[in-house]
Design a protein around this motif. Structure first.
Motif, PDB file in Angstrom:
ATOM      1  N   ALA A   1       0.793  -1.672   0.136  1.00  0.00           N
ATOM      2  CA  ALA A   1       0.051   0.051  -0.124  1.00  0.00           C
ATOM      3  C   ALA A   1       0.938   1.522  -0.263  1.00  0.00           C
ATOM      4  CB  ALA A   1      -0.488  -0.294   1.120  1.00  0.00           C
ATOM      5  N   VAL A   2       1.689   1.243   0.147  1.00  0.00           N
ATOM      6  CA  VAL A   2       2.596   2.663   0.614  1.00  0.00           C
ATOM      7  C   VAL A   2       3.506   2.488  -0.200  1.00  0.00           C
ATOM      8  CG1 VAL A   2       2.272   2.631   2.886  1.00  0.00           C
ATOM      9  CG2 VAL A   2       4.330   1.379   3.140  1.00  0.00           C
TER      10      VAL A   2
ATOM     11  N   PRO B   1       8.693   4.378   1.066  1.00  0.00           N
ATOM     12  CA  PRO B   1      10.040   5.135   1.240  1.00  0.00           C
ATOM     13  C   PRO B   1      10.532   5.623   1.860  1.00  0.00           C
ATOM     14  CG  PRO B   1       8.338   5.153  -0.240  1.00  0.00           C
ATOM     15  CD  PRO B   1       7.714   4.326   0.057  1.00  0.00           C
ATOM     16  N   ALA B   2      11.915   6.822   1.921  1.00  0.00           N
ATOM     17  CA  ALA B   2      12.647   7.892   2.517  1.00  0.00           C
ATOM     18  C   ALA B   2      12.031   9.254   2.265  1.00  0.00           C
ATOM     19  CB  ALA B   2      14.010   7.410   2.255  1.00  0.00           C
ATOM     20  N   HIS B   3      11.494   9.539   1.236  1.00  0.00           N
ATOM     21  CA  HIS B   3      10.528  11.102   0.636  1.00  0.00           C
ATOM     22  C   HIS B   3       9.143  10.619   1.211  1.00  0.00           C
ATOM     23  CE1 HIS B   3       9.024   8.948  -2.003  1.00  0.00           C
ATOM     24  NE2 HIS B   3       7.292   9.427  -3.119  1.00  0.00           N
ATOM     25  N   THR B   4       8.780  10.041   2.091  1.00  0.00           N
ATOM     26  CA  THR B   4       6.813   9.508   2.061  1.00  0.00           C
ATOM     27  C   THR B   4       6.973  10.686   2.835  1.00  0.00           C
ATOM     28  OG1 THR B   4       6.893   7.551   1.162  1.00  0.00           O
ATOM     29  CG2 THR B   4       5.260   8.351   2.440  1.00  0.00           C
ATOM     30  N   ILE B   5       5.593  11.718   3.045  1.00  0.00           N
ATOM     31  CA  ILE B   5       5.259  11.902   3.725  1.00  0.00           C
ATOM     32  C   ILE B   5       4.309  11.482   5.308  1.00  0.00           C
ATOM     33  CG2 ILE B   5       3.779  14.573   5.107  1.00  0.00           C
ATOM     34  CD1 ILE B   5       5.329  15.540   2.712  1.00  0.00           C
ATOM     35  N   PHE B   6       4.491  11.734   6.449  1.00  0.00           N
ATOM     36  CA  PHE B   6       3.128  10.930   6.915  1.00  0.00           C
ATOM     37  C   PHE B   6       2.931  11.828   7.653  1.00  0.00           C
ATOM     38  CE2 PHE B   6       5.866   7.057   8.354  1.00  0.00           C
ATOM     39  CZ  PHE B   6       6.444   7.002   6.966  1.00  0.00           C
ATOM     40  N   ALA B   7       1.543  11.786   7.592  1.00  0.00           N
ATOM     41  CA  ALA B   7       0.158  13.110   8.426  1.00  0.00           C
ATOM     42  C   ALA B   7      -1.555  11.743   9.092  1.00  0.00           C
ATOM     43  CB  ALA B   7      -0.470  13.261   7.349  1.00  0.00           C
ATOM     44  N   THR B   8      -1.628  12.543  10.306  1.00  0.00           N
ATOM     45  CA  THR B   8      -2.197  11.617  11.243  1.00  0.00           C
ATOM     46  C   THR B   8      -3.548  12.331  10.885  1.00  0.00           C
ATOM     47  OG1 THR B   8      -2.581  10.909  13.314  1.00  0.00           O
ATOM     48  CG2 THR B   8      -1.919  12.817  13.040  1.00  0.00           C
ATOM     49  N   ASN B   9      -3.878  12.100  11.038  1.00  0.00           N
ATOM     50  CA  ASN B   9      -5.920  12.807  11.189  1.00  0.00           C
ATOM     51  C   ASN B   9      -6.556  13.253  12.440  1.00  0.00           C
ATOM     52  OD1 ASN B   9      -8.298  13.973   9.669  1.00  0.00           O
ATOM     53  ND2 ASN B   9      -9.230  11.975  10.238  1.00  0.00           N
ATOM     54  N   SER B  10      -5.641  11.879  13.099  1.00  0.00           N
ATOM     55  CA  SER B  10      -5.860  12.251  15.132  1.00  0.00           C
ATOM     56  C   SER B  10      -6.883  13.589  15.213  1.00  0.00           C
ATOM     57  CB  SER B  10      -4.703  11.306  15.794  1.00  0.00           C
ATOM     58  OG  SER B  10      -5.443  11.527  16.858  1.00  0.00           O
ATOM     59  N   SER B  11      -8.245  13.578  15.889  1.00  0.00           N
ATOM     60  CA  SER B  11      -8.857  14.708  15.942  1.00  0.00           C
ATOM     61  C   SER B  11      -8.154  15.010  18.219  1.00  0.00           C
ATOM     62  CB  SER B  11     -10.087  14.639  15.891  1.00  0.00           C
ATOM     63  OG  SER B  11     -10.729  13.188  16.884  1.00  0.00           O
TER      64      SER B  11
ATOM     65  N   ASP C   1       5.215   2.845  -3.292  1.00  0.00           N
ATOM     66  CA  ASP C   1       4.915   4.105  -3.971  1.00  0.00           C
ATOM     67  C   ASP C   1       3.995   6.041  -3.683  1.00  0.00           C
ATOM     68  OD1 ASP C   1       6.087   2.947  -5.615  1.00  0.00           O
ATOM     69  OD2 ASP C   1       4.077   2.097  -6.310  1.00  0.00           O
ATOM     70  N   ALA C   2       4.190   5.359  -2.433  1.00  0.00           N
ATOM     71  CA  ALA C   2       3.157   6.787  -1.457  1.00  0.00           C
ATOM     72  C   ALA C   2       4.830   7.678  -1.517  1.00  0.00           C
ATOM     73  CB  ALA C   2       2.734   6.253  -0.162  1.00  0.00           C
ATOM     74  N   ASP C   3       4.013   9.122  -2.283  1.00  0.00           N
ATOM     75  CA  ASP C   3       4.403  10.912  -1.690  1.00  0.00           C
ATOM     76  C   ASP C   3       4.244  11.303  -0.202  1.00  0.00           C
ATOM     77  OD1 ASP C   3       5.820  11.076  -4.231  1.00  0.00           O
ATOM     78  OD2 ASP C   3       3.709  11.424  -5.166  1.00  0.00           O
ATOM     79  N   LEU C   4       2.687  10.778  -0.465  1.00  0.00           N
ATOM     80  CA  LEU C   4       2.003  10.540   0.948  1.00  0.00           C
ATOM     81  C   LEU C   4       1.128   9.856   1.955  1.00  0.00           C
ATOM     82  CD1 LEU C   4       0.944  13.520   3.382  1.00  0.00           C
ATOM     83  CD2 LEU C   4      -0.780  13.891   2.014  1.00  0.00           C
ATOM     84  N   VAL C   5       1.577   9.290   2.809  1.00  0.00           N
ATOM     85  CA  VAL C   5       0.394   8.793   3.925  1.00  0.00           C
ATOM     86  C   VAL C   5      -0.233   9.374   4.846  1.00  0.00           C
ATOM     87  CG1 VAL C   5       0.431   6.386   5.710  1.00  0.00           C
ATOM     88  CG2 VAL C   5       2.482   6.681   3.778  1.00  0.00           C
ATOM     89  N   ILE C   6      -1.807   8.824   4.749  1.00  0.00           N
ATOM     90  CA  ILE C   6      -2.549  10.023   5.423  1.00  0.00           C
ATOM     91  C   ILE C   6      -3.123   8.700   6.586  1.00  0.00           C
ATOM     92  CG2 ILE C   6      -4.612  11.316   6.355  1.00  0.00           C
ATOM     93  CD1 ILE C   6      -4.217  12.643   3.345  1.00  0.00           C
ATOM     94  N   GLU C   7      -3.020   8.817   7.636  1.00  0.00           N
ATOM     95  CA  GLU C   7      -3.133   7.898   8.623  1.00  0.00           C
ATOM     96  C   GLU C   7      -5.336   8.145   9.533  1.00  0.00           C
ATOM     97  OE1 GLU C   7      -4.225   7.548  12.692  1.00  0.00           O
ATOM     98  OE2 GLU C   7      -2.523   8.731  12.290  1.00  0.00           O
ATOM     99  N   ALA C   8      -5.558   7.068   9.252  1.00  0.00           N
ATOM    100  CA  ALA C   8      -7.648   7.894   9.814  1.00  0.00           C
ATOM    101  C   ALA C   8      -7.097   6.034  10.564  1.00  0.00           C
ATOM    102  CB  ALA C   8      -8.141   8.141   8.265  1.00  0.00           C
ATOM    103  N   ILE C   9      -6.305   5.767  11.700  1.00  0.00           N
ATOM    104  CA  ILE C   9      -7.173   4.542  11.827  1.00  0.00           C
ATOM    105  C   ILE C   9      -7.720   4.615  13.826  1.00  0.00           C
ATOM    106  CG2 ILE C   9      -4.971   3.635  10.712  1.00  0.00           C
ATOM    107  CD1 ILE C   9      -3.869   3.308  13.263  1.00  0.00           C
ATOM    108  N   PRO C  10      -8.062   4.031  14.320  1.00  0.00           N
ATOM    109  CA  PRO C  10      -8.960   4.469  15.867  1.00  0.00           C
ATOM    110  C   PRO C  10      -8.292   5.354  16.698  1.00  0.00           C
ATOM    111  CG  PRO C  10      -9.507   2.199  14.923  1.00  0.00           C
ATOM    112  CD  PRO C  10      -8.313   3.084  14.130  1.00  0.00           C
ATOM    113  N   GLU C  11      -8.330   5.968  17.242  1.00  0.00           N
ATOM    114  CA  GLU C  11      -8.007   6.712  17.995  1.00  0.00           C
ATOM    115  C   GLU C  11      -7.291   5.752  19.656  1.00  0.00           C
ATOM    116  OE1 GLU C  11      -8.068  10.460  17.666  1.00  0.00           O
ATOM    117  OE2 GLU C  11      -7.041   9.470  15.947  1.00  0.00           O
ATOM    118  N   ILE C  12      -6.272   4.655  19.474  1.00  0.00           N
ATOM    119  CA  ILE C  12      -5.946   4.662  20.310  1.00  0.00           C
ATOM    120  C   ILE C  12      -4.359   4.225  20.051  1.00  0.00           C
ATOM    121  CG2 ILE C  12      -5.149   1.950  21.570  1.00  0.00           C
ATOM    122  CD1 ILE C  12      -8.377   1.140  20.085  1.00  0.00           C
ATOM    123  N   LEU C  13      -3.810   4.811  21.436  1.00  0.00           N
ATOM    124  CA  LEU C  13      -2.329   5.754  20.836  1.00  0.00           C
ATOM    125  C   LEU C  13      -1.408   4.250  20.809  1.00  0.00           C
ATOM    126  CD1 LEU C  13      -0.281   8.254  21.325  1.00  0.00           C
ATOM    127  CD2 LEU C  13       0.102   7.732  23.481  1.00  0.00           C
ATOM    128  N   ASP C  14      -1.666   3.538  21.228  1.00  0.00           N
ATOM    129  CA  ASP C  14      -0.521   2.550  21.509  1.00  0.00           C
ATOM    130  C   ASP C  14      -0.997   1.880  19.504  1.00  0.00           C
ATOM    131  OD1 ASP C  14       0.594   2.688  23.570  1.00  0.00           O
ATOM    132  OD2 ASP C  14      -0.587   0.786  25.082  1.00  0.00           O
TER     133      ASP C  14
END
Length: 286
Positions: free
Chosen positions: A83-84, A113-123, A86-99
């Protein structure tokens, strides 16, 4: 013009699906990831429903074939490495459980990949709670969307002290490219802008109803009539879905926990979770 072209969304729940579909609708290639093929099969149905909703809500271009074309730009995968890759950006929208988030990011950091940006949608969680698990805190931040993304199109962008300013700017550009109004947040704030305003408002509404001062519909009527707002607080709760507000209220003070218990007993335990289930504080026809 954003330099982000390929996007992966982790999690195909209500908001994860909306983020992925809106991104595809805006012309980007998207991979929608979830934990197994059974969950992804449900996600396909959800995406088909979003295509119909965009047409019904007269989103620009949707009725001219754009809604269906977007479905063709989404690929589904239950293999995180696939899934990741070839990603330039990964947006994470999984349950609000820190662990769970930390474990996911630790694995993601090894696979993307080393260039991939990670973004959390956590509220509810600050990005600094998660950043060390990513292995790339300079390429990590929060990108927070509101439910019904095609209507309520804000995207709050919030980094940490370690976030590279160029990465921050790149995500602001991406948010704009997918039809959002970017809201840059200059330093970490629990609740961002939206929930810092919204949560006290919803808590006040819950107090009025839970303590027997007024019925939910009357609270909503008062707010709409007196302010001209399109929706009242209990209508908003139905849009969000009652589970998320319940989880947030459960971690509040004693009064807020009491309101959470009222929502659980009177609504959640009866299967009344909001619009998604056809009933919350109001009843909806599907």
């Amino acid at each position: 013009m954003t330099n982000i072209q390929r996007v992966t969304v982790l999690g195909t729940g209500v908001l994860g699906s909306q983020i992925a579909y809106q991104t595809a609708f805006s012309g980007f290639e998207v991979v929608a990831y979830d934990i197994n093929d059974e969950v992804l099969e449900k996600a396909r149905t959800r995406f088909d429903g979003l295509a119909s909703t965009y047409v019904a809500d007269s989103v620009a271009g949707a009725a001219d074939g754009k809604a269906q074309e977007a479905l063709g730009r989404v690929r589904f995968s239950s293999d995180l490495a696939d899934a990741v890759k070839d990603a330039d950006l990964v947006i994470e929208a999984i349950p609000e459980i820190l662990d769970l988030k930390k474990t996911t990011y630790a694995e993601l950091g090894k696979l993307a990949p080393a260039h991939t940006i990670f973004a959390t949608n956590s509220s509810t969680l600050l990005p600094s709670d998660i950043k060390d698990s990513t292995g790339r805190p300079d390429k990590f931040l929060a990108l927070h969307f509101a439910n019904q993304i095609w209507k309520f199109n804000t995207a709050e962008i919030m980094g940490t002290a370690d976030t590279d300013p160029a990465v921050f700017d790149s995500v602001v550009e991406f948010a704009s490219a997918i039809g959002m109004v970017p809201i840059p947040i200059h330093k970490e704030k629990a609740g961002y802008v939206l929930n810092s305003l919204l949560v006290p408002f919803l808590n006040a509404a819950a107090e009025l109803a839970a303590d027997g001062y007024a019925e939910p519909a009357d609270v909503d009527n008062t707010w709409r009539i007196a302010t001209g707002a399109p929706m009242g607080p209990f209508q908003i709760l139905d849009v969000i879905g009652l589970t998320t507000p319940y989880n947030i209220m459960s971690h509040g003070d004693e009064n807020t926990k009491r309101f959470a218990e009222w929502i659980k007993t009177e609504y959640i335990d009866k299967g009344y979770l909001g619009i998604a289930t056809g009933r919350g504080f109001y009843t909806y026809t599907k």
